[in-house]
Enzyme design. Structure first.
Site, PDB file in Angstrom:
ATOM      1  N   ILE A 124    -159.087 -12.169 -48.283  1.00  0.00           N
ATOM      2  CA  ILE A 124    -159.357 -11.433 -49.513  1.00  0.00           C
ATOM      3  C   ILE A 124    -159.517 -12.431 -50.643  1.00  0.00           C
ATOM      4  O   ILE A 124    -158.715 -13.365 -50.779  1.00  0.00           O
ATOM      5  CB  ILE A 124    -158.267 -10.388 -49.826  1.00  0.00           C
ATOM      6  CG1 ILE A 124    -158.651  -9.573 -51.061  1.00  0.00           C
ATOM      7  CG2 ILE A 124    -156.888 -11.024 -49.961  1.00  0.00           C
ATOM      8  CD1 ILE A 124    -157.849  -8.297 -51.235  1.00  0.00           C
ATOM      9  N   GLU A 243    -148.828  -5.064 -50.066  1.00  0.00           N
ATOM     10  CA  GLU A 243    -148.862  -6.531 -50.062  1.00  0.00           C
ATOM     11  C   GLU A 243    -147.527  -7.109 -50.505  1.00  0.00           C
ATOM     12  O   GLU A 243    -147.019  -8.057 -49.905  1.00  0.00           O
ATOM     13  CB  GLU A 243    -149.979  -7.022 -50.983  1.00  0.00           C
ATOM     14  CG  GLU A 243    -150.094  -8.538 -51.056  1.00  0.00           C
ATOM     15  CD  GLU A 243    -151.281  -9.002 -51.893  1.00  0.00           C
ATOM     16  OE1 GLU A 243    -151.399 -10.220 -52.114  1.00  0.00           O
ATOM     17  OE2 GLU A 243    -152.085  -8.147 -52.321  1.00  0.00           O
ATOM     18  N   GLY A 341    -128.581 -35.559 -46.735  1.00  0.00           N
ATOM     19  CA  GLY A 341    -129.801 -36.367 -46.749  1.00  0.00           C
ATOM     20  C   GLY A 341    -130.829 -35.923 -45.729  1.00  0.00           C
ATOM     21  O   GLY A 341    -132.043 -36.026 -45.951  1.00  0.00           O
TER      22      GLY A 341
END
Length: 384
Positions: A124, A243, A341
């Site tokens: 779309i 949506e 980390g």
């Protein structure tokens, strides 16, 4: 997680099938697809052969003849494995409905069987370089010339853009009429004058195909106009609730996946002679995330139930989209922190989930737009 009452035994069996497909056909290759910023077309055909595309479309139009929950299951299982590449949900839940609801019978018969079997890929095209959430401001135009409309313009940030065969395009057919001058038309990729630009490189969702599209004197037959000329803005507004619900479904699934990855990590990772899961900070952090996900799951499933009953309004869908996208951001950030980390290393799924999540607060309407829609509802005396 809370028990879910939306799904039947048939849904559960389908979920297992989709889960196996994701583990076998997507997980081992997703990193390679991220490197080239798209998934192979063959994956679409495989998904179609497994009944994973346009599940809700009836058999007369070439679909599996199931219901929308099957498409939501596909979305959830993609989220469970962190697969942001395959644009199946947009294709099935966002693009196809415009054709089913507003397309001429001949157009439906021409396009929908291929969209269900994966031989045709849908997109779309709303967003432009100078127009995002303000659909009424789009500049792509179509002018009537004889029996055709001639389209000129440019679109950007188009998911499935590079692979797309069927593009629902929002364009201006009356530049003086504002929102009432917007129409929807279907462009097929082999139409003269249609071309694609760059495959856009984003900070996240790297395996997802996102492109620029160009329309230069593209001749579009009347049969490819969706609904009424000038009705496009209304059709888009009607489609946005589904949506935005889809975004809630995806965000909830991806947040649950982030917790699962983090739970496994803190059980294995040791610091100061014990597993991270033994520290109160870790345990309380996970508890808070779990509680938030419990609330999110109940909220998401209630929104789905409302939609299936035809009772999901724009404000409720916007509130769900706002809450679930913001919740996903909080969850992936907290989970990344518990990875230390290693959470900053791209090979860890939580690191990819962290950057993938950022777009959710932008597309399908930004968080700010969601707040405006909700505020109008809250302040409307007719709703109280």
């Amino acid at each position: 997680m809370l028990p879910r009452t939306l799904f039947s035994a048939e849904h559960d069996a389908f979920r297992e099938q989709v889960r196996r497909f994701c583990e076998r056909e997507i997980v081992p290759y997703h990193e390679d697809w991220a490197a080239v910023h798209q998934v192979p077309r063959e994956l679409w055909r495989q998904a179609g052969a497994n009944g994973m595309l346009c599940c809700w479309i009836n058999e007369a139009l070439g679909g599996p003849g199931a219901d929308l929950l099957f498409d939501f299951i596909v979305s959830e299982e993609l989220g469970r494995v962190g697969a942001t590449g395959p644009g199946f949900p947009l294709h099935s839940v966002i693009v196809a409905p415009y054709i089913v609801r507003h397309g001429a019978d001949a157009l439906k018969q021409r396009l929908l069987p291929g969209m269900a079997d994966g031989s045709l890929i849908g997109a779309i095209a709303m967003t432009e370089p100078g127009a995002g959430s303000d659909v009424a401001a789009i500049g792509t135009r179509a002018e009537k010339q004889g029996s055709h409309w001639v389209m000129n313009g440019q679109k950007t940030f188009i998911t499935n853009g590079h692979h797309s065969d069927v593009i629902v395009v929002a364009c201006k057919t009356d530049r003086a009429a504002g929102a009432r001058g917007v129409s929807l038309m279907v462009v097929e990729a082999d139409m003269a004058g249609f071309s694609r630009g760059r495959n856009l490189h984003k900070i996240g969702q790297h395996a997802q195909d996102t492109a620029e599209l160009f329309f230069e004197n593209v001749r579009i037959p009347e049969s490819h106009v969706l609904g009424e000329i000038g009705g496009g803005f209304r059709y888009l507004m009607e489609g946005l609730a589904q949506e935005r619900l889809l975004v809630s479904v995806q965000c909830q699934a991806r947040a649950e996946a982030a917790l699962a990855w983090t739970r496994d990590y803190v059980r294995e990772r040791k610091a100061f002679g014990q597993a991270l899961s033994g520290f109160q900070n870790t345990r309380f952090g996970l508890a808070g995330i779990f509680a938030e996900l419990q609330a999110g799951r109940a909220y998401c499933d209630q929104l789905v139930a409302l939609h299936l009953a035809g009772r999901l309004d724009a404000a409720s869908a916007s509130a769900g989209k706002l809450w679930h996208t913001e919740m996903l951001g909080r969850v992936v950030d907290a989970c990344l922190q518990l990875h230390g980390g290693y959470g900053y290393m791209a090979e860890f799924p939580i690191a990819r989930a962290y950057v993938d999540a950022r777009i959710e607060r932008i597309y399908a309407g930004t968080s700010e737009i969601m707040k405006e829609i909700i505020a109008r509802h809250v302040l409307d005396e007719r709703t109280h």
